[in-house]
Design a protein around this motif. Structure first.
Motif, mmCIF file in Angstrom:
data_model
loop_
_atom_site.group_PDB
_atom_site.id
_atom_site.type_symbol
_atom_site.label_atom_id
_atom_site.label_comp_id
_atom_site.label_asym_id
_atom_site.label_seq_id
_atom_site.Cartn_x
_atom_site.Cartn_y
_atom_site.Cartn_z
ATOM 1 N N ASP A 66 0.793 -1.236 0.000
ATOM 2 C CA ASP A 66 0.000 0.000 0.000
ATOM 3 C C ASP A 66 0.821 1.280 0.000
ATOM 4 N N HIS A 67 2.141 1.189 0.120
ATOM 5 C CA HIS A 67 3.038 2.350 0.120
ATOM 6 C C HIS A 67 2.785 3.295 1.294
ATOM 7 N N ALA A 68 2.004 2.858 2.266
ATOM 8 C CA ALA A 68 1.701 3.721 3.417
ATOM 9 C C ALA A 68 2.293 3.189 4.716
ATOM 10 N N GLY A 69 2.860 1.966 4.668
ATOM 11 C CA GLY A 69 3.439 1.381 5.869
ATOM 12 C C GLY A 69 2.367 0.765 6.769
ATOM 13 N N PRO A 70 2.764 -0.090 7.719
ATOM 14 C CA PRO A 70 4.160 -0.479 7.992
ATOM 15 C C PRO A 70 4.725 -1.496 7.004
ATOM 16 N N ASP A 71 3.884 -2.027 6.123
ATOM 17 C CA ASP A 71 4.357 -2.988 5.135
ATOM 18 C C ASP A 71 5.350 -2.328 4.188
ATOM 19 N N LYS A 72 6.447 -3.028 3.886
ATOM 20 C CA LYS A 72 7.457 -2.501 2.975
ATOM 21 C C LYS A 72 7.915 -3.589 2.016
ATOM 22 N N ALA A 73 8.476 -3.164 0.881
ATOM 23 C CA ALA A 73 9.064 -4.122 -0.050
ATOM 24 C C ALA A 73 10.265 -4.784 0.614
ATOM 25 N N GLU A 74 10.465 -6.053 0.304
ATOM 26 C CA GLU A 74 11.565 -6.797 0.925
ATOM 27 C C GLU A 74 12.226 -7.708 -0.105
ATOM 28 N N LEU A 75 13.488 -7.445 -0.414
ATOM 29 C CA LEU A 75 14.243 -8.312 -1.306
ATOM 30 C C LEU A 75 14.475 -9.657 -0.623
ATOM 31 N N LEU A 76 14.157 -10.737 -1.319
ATOM 32 C CA LEU A 76 14.338 -12.069 -0.756
ATOM 33 C C LEU A 76 15.687 -12.657 -1.147
ATOM 34 N N GLN A 77 16.093 -12.463 -2.389
ATOM 35 C CA GLN A 77 17.432 -12.879 -2.819
ATOM 36 C C GLN A 77 17.771 -12.198 -4.140
ATOM 37 N N THR A 78 19.041 -11.817 -4.278
ATOM 38 C CA THR A 78 19.569 -11.250 -5.514
ATOM 39 C C THR A 78 20.700 -12.133 -6.024
ATOM 40 N N VAL A 79 20.680 -12.412 -7.313
ATOM 41 C CA VAL A 79 21.751 -13.167 -7.961
ATOM 42 C C VAL A 79 22.485 -12.228 -8.896
ATOM 43 N N ARG A 80 23.765 -12.015 -8.641
ATOM 44 C CA ARG A 80 24.586 -11.160 -9.490
ATOM 45 C C ARG A 80 25.147 -11.981 -10.648
ATOM 46 N N THR A 81 24.774 -11.611 -11.858
ATOM 47 C CA THR A 81 25.272 -12.286 -13.046
ATOM 48 C C THR A 81 25.053 -11.366 -14.239
ATOM 49 N N LYS A 82 25.859 -11.503 -15.253
ATOM 50 C CA LYS A 82 25.682 -10.686 -16.446
ATOM 51 C C LYS A 82 24.553 -11.260 -17.297
ATOM 52 N N ILE A 83 23.536 -10.455 -17.523
ATOM 53 C CA ILE A 83 22.459 -10.826 -18.447
ATOM 54 C C ILE A 83 22.711 -10.046 -19.729
ATOM 55 N N ALA A 84 23.264 -10.720 -20.710
ATOM 56 C CA ALA A 84 23.722 -10.054 -21.924
ATOM 57 C C ALA A 84 22.572 -9.380 -22.666
ATOM 58 N N PRO A 85 22.696 -8.085 -22.966
ATOM 59 C CA PRO A 85 21.667 -7.408 -23.759
ATOM 60 C C PRO A 85 21.712 -7.877 -25.208
ATOM 61 N N GLY A 86 20.587 -7.728 -25.892
ATOM 62 C CA GLY A 86 20.526 -8.111 -27.294
ATOM 63 C C GLY A 86 20.449 -9.602 -27.524
ATOM 64 N N GLN A 87 20.351 -10.390 -26.454
ATOM 65 C CA GLN A 87 20.233 -11.836 -26.565
ATOM 66 C C GLN A 87 18.984 -12.311 -25.829
ATOM 67 N N TRP A 88 18.391 -13.390 -26.325
ATOM 68 C CA TRP A 88 17.205 -13.935 -25.682
ATOM 69 C C TRP A 88 17.582 -14.780 -24.478
ATOM 70 N N HIS A 89 16.810 -14.623 -23.404
ATOM 71 C CA HIS A 89 16.961 -15.404 -22.180
ATOM 72 C C HIS A 89 15.575 -15.908 -21.785
ATOM 73 N N THR A 90 15.530 -17.017 -21.067
ATOM 74 C CA THR A 90 14.242 -17.567 -20.632
ATOM 75 C C THR A 90 14.173 -17.616 -19.112
ATOM 76 N N LEU A 91 13.069 -17.129 -18.582
ATOM 77 C CA LEU A 91 12.831 -17.071 -17.146
ATOM 78 C C LEU A 91 11.686 -18.006 -16.772
ATOM 79 N N VAL A 92 11.887 -18.814 -15.740
ATOM 80 C CA VAL A 92 10.818 -19.638 -15.174
ATOM 81 C C VAL A 92 10.617 -19.194 -13.727
ATOM 82 N N VAL A 93 9.395 -18.823 -13.390
ATOM 83 C CA VAL A 93 9.066 -18.330 -12.054
ATOM 84 C C VAL A 93 8.052 -19.280 -11.428
ATOM 85 N N GLU A 94 8.309 -19.684 -10.180
ATOM 86 C CA GLU A 94 7.442 -20.627 -9.476
ATOM 87 C C GLU A 94 7.026 -20.041 -8.126
ATOM 88 N N CYS A 95 5.764 -20.233 -7.804
ATOM 89 C CA CYS A 95 5.243 -19.751 -6.518
ATOM 90 C C CYS A 95 4.371 -20.839 -5.907
#
Length: 233
Positions: A137-166
């Motif tokens: 709601d952007h009003a608090g107390p709830d806030k966005a929370e990063l769960l995990q970040t993976v540092r890797t080069k995602i080459a521009p101009g090339q196709w990549h495929t993402l699979v997301v599971e919940c």
């Protein structure tokens, strides 16, 4: 002899162009890729994006058009907001798969909403990708929370495929069948209402987007242990 040589050169050039096209498309798949956490269930959406967004999609912001057999989204300066398209697909647990190409964008996301607002998202840019629990709601107390970040080069101009599971509170993104970002948050474990693609700045392209209902795999506990152990290294 000259004609034969020319024919050979033209044939070789055609073959090289075909191989180049195959290489560029090697990480872009319309076929369902392996999942880690969830079994796919009922197919809720299948859009090739070959001629622009299908009729189910609503363009909320930005410019969305068909470019080279894919759908390209670009931010419009006058919007003062990233480009956004959304599609309504009520579901709680899901698998999403699509291919994307960074065409100058500073970032693109898969955004998932619930009845109260932003629920969660996967963020992608040239430096890597993240899974995040969103601010409702952007009003608090709830806030966005990063769960995990993976540092890797995602080459521009090339196709990549993402699979997301919940599944329940658990949220997982897998890039090109290799790297995994994973996290869990109780706020994610609600009914979802719609899915969106966003583009910040210049353009990104998309194709072959599908959404399925999902249920957990029987061997998920063992797979999860390996993922968590790897992320702690």
């Amino acid at each position: 002899m000259m004609f034969r040589s020319l024919t050979f050169v033209l044939g070789l050039s055609t073959a090289l162009l075909a191989l180049t096209a195959m290489a560029e498309d090697s990480t872009s798949s319309a076929d369902p890729l392996d999942t880690l956490m969830c079994e796919r269930g009922k197919l809720l959406l299948n859009d090739s994006f070959a001629t622009g967004p299908g009729k189910s999609w609503r363009i909320a912001k930005g410019k969305w058009e068909s470019v080279d057999g894919a759908t390209q989204g670009s931010e419009l300066k006058e919007d003062m907001h990233g480009a956004v398209i959304r599609v309504n697909r009520p579901v709680r647990n899901f698998v999403v798969q699509y291919s994307f190409k960074l065409d100058g964008t500073k970032g693109t996301t898969l955004s998932i909403n619930d009845a109260k607002g932003h629920n969660s998202r996967v963020l992608l840019n040239e430096k890597g990708f993240s899974v995040r629990k969103d601010d409702h709601d952007h009003a608090g107390p709830d806030k966005a929370e990063l769960l995990q970040t993976v540092r890797t080069k995602i080459a521009p101009g090339q196709w990549h495929t993402l699979v997301v599971e919940c599944n329940g509170p658990e949220f997982l993104a897998r890039l090109d069948g290799k790297l995994v970002a994973y996290g869990s948050h109780k706020a994610i474990d609600v009914d979802k209402t719609n899915f969106g693609l966003t583009v910040g700045g210049e353009s990104a392209s998309f194709k072959n987007l599908s959404i399925w209902e999902a249920k957990p795999k029987s061997d998920w506990s063992a797979t999860k242990a390996k993922i968590v152990a790897q992320s702690n290294k």
